[in-house]
Design an enzyme around this catalytic site. Structure first.
Site, PDB file in Angstrom:
ATOM      1  N   ASP A   1       0.839  -1.204   0.000  1.00  0.00           N
ATOM      2  CA  ASP A   1       0.000   0.000   0.000  1.00  0.00           C
ATOM      3  C   ASP A   1       0.871   1.249   0.000  1.00  0.00           C
ATOM      4  O   ASP A   1       0.575   2.218   0.674  1.00  0.00           O
ATOM      5  CB  ASP A   1      -0.918   0.014   1.233  1.00  0.00           C
ATOM      6  CG  ASP A   1      -0.112   0.052   2.531  1.00  0.00           C
ATOM      7  OD1 ASP A   1       1.137  -0.030   2.463  1.00  0.00           O
ATOM      8  OD2 ASP A   1      -0.713   0.183   3.609  1.00  0.00           O
TER       9      ASP A   1
ATOM     10  N   CYS B   1       5.161  -0.377   1.694  1.00  0.00           N
ATOM     11  CA  CYS B   1       5.739  -1.717   1.868  1.00  0.00           C
ATOM     12  C   CYS B   1       7.247  -1.681   2.117  1.00  0.00           C
ATOM     13  O   CYS B   1       7.766  -2.525   2.840  1.00  0.00           O
ATOM     14  CB  CYS B   1       5.379  -2.634   0.710  1.00  0.00           C
ATOM     15  SG  CYS B   1       6.057  -2.124  -0.854  1.00  0.00           S
TER      16      CYS B   1
ATOM     17  N   HIS C   1       7.465  -3.223  -5.024  1.00  0.00           N
ATOM     18  CA  HIS C   1       6.899  -3.944  -3.880  1.00  0.00           C
ATOM     19  C   HIS C   1       7.982  -4.823  -3.245  1.00  0.00           C
ATOM     20  O   HIS C   1       8.779  -5.435  -3.941  1.00  0.00           O
ATOM     21  CB  HIS C   1       5.723  -4.810  -4.326  1.00  0.00           C
ATOM     22  CG  HIS C   1       5.104  -5.507  -3.153  1.00  0.00           C
ATOM     23  ND1 HIS C   1       4.280  -4.848  -2.262  1.00  0.00           N
ATOM     24  CD2 HIS C   1       5.258  -6.759  -2.680  1.00  0.00           C
ATOM     25  CE1 HIS C   1       3.940  -5.696  -1.294  1.00  0.00           C
ATOM     26  NE2 HIS C   1       4.514  -6.855  -1.531  1.00  0.00           N
TER      27      HIS C   1
END
Length: 275
Positions: free
Chosen positions: A49, A52, A262
């Protein structure tokens, strides 16, 4: 309700589930995961979100913390917002995730609370001797959304403070790490005020950490962040260190990324690696 840090899963099992095809990308990812599996047995997925990188780094740091870092022990640590605000009026434009639009003058006390919370949590977790108990304490902390996001606010503010130090050091002719030049060579962050307005204020809202900001995070925490960058498998950049010339005594945390956006975390070092 979303889990911030998912339970452990076997690394190769995770890889087979995620990368089934025979495309060059899938093959490269599988090779990358195989290399990570030489060192670590499991992976834990991190909720994505835009926080991370913070979440993965802080979770790893706390999971292995055995003492309070030196910078967290200093007397005036909690006075940081007040001290910086007295010198830099523009910090009033700081944006808090929970309270967008609130003026920094009013929230200097809140940032102070977040910094104190960071110190308290780090101290408590580092004092737990039993590894299982320590892991449980970390899991519990990362299930408490309000506390978790408060800690990220503290980290962001520490990054700003570190950036100001580096910027001033460079301006006064002292040696600074190369990434600091790169950080302030961007059109969008030629000084700490722009860095705050165009980058730090947006982390967690509309964007995550860019690579050069990973260096800044590492410097703020005085940790070496080692990242397996799977899409760079079989190049020099497959394992990247932030910073790339770390201080000898900085602890190391390890993350995994497939795309530099991510981050997940590898856990359970394989026995032979630990020897």
């Amino acid at each position: 309700y979303k889990l911030s840090v998912s339970p452990e899963m076997d690394i190769m099992e995770y890889c087979r589930k995620e990368w089934r095809g025979n495309t060059p990308v899938a093959k490269r990812m599988r090779k990358g995961y195989e290399a990570v599996a030489q060192k670590f047995a499991s992976i834990r997925r991190i909720r994505g979100d835009n926080y991370c990188a913070f979440r993965a780094t802080l979770f790893q740091a706390l999971s292995q913390a055995t003492q309070l870092p030196r910078w967290l022990q200093s007397e005036d640590f909690a006075m940081l917002p007040e001290n910086l605000l007295s010198k830099y009026d523009w910090i009033k434009q700081w944006q808090l995730k929970q309270k967008p639009g609130k003026k920094m003058g009013e929230i200097s006390d809140e940032i102070k609370e977040y910094l104190i919370l960071l110190r308290k949590k780090w101290k408590n977790i580092s004092e737990i001797k039993d590894p299982l108990e320590k892991q449980e304490a970390c899991d519990k902390l990362f299930k408490n959304e309000e506390e978790e996001y408060s800690l990220y606010e503290a980290l962001k503010f520490l990054m700003l403070s570190t950036a100001i130090e580096l910027y001033n050091a460079d301006k006064s002719g002292r040696r600074v790490p190369v990434f600091s030049w790169l950080l302030f060579a961007r059109d969008t962050s030629s000084n700490p005020c722009q860095l705050m307005q165009n980058h730090l204020n947006h982390i967690g809202h509309s964007g995550g950490l860019e690579q050069v900001e990973m260096f800044l995070l590492a410097y703020a925490l005085q940790y070496t962040i080692q990242v397996y960058r799977l899409y760079k498998y079989s190049t020099d950049e497959f394992i990247t260190l932030y910073p790339n010339d770390p201080e000898e005594d900085w602890p190391v945390v390890t993350l995994i990324t497939e795309d530099d956006r991510h981050y997940n975390i590898p856990v359970r070092m394989c026995q032979e690696t630990m020897l």
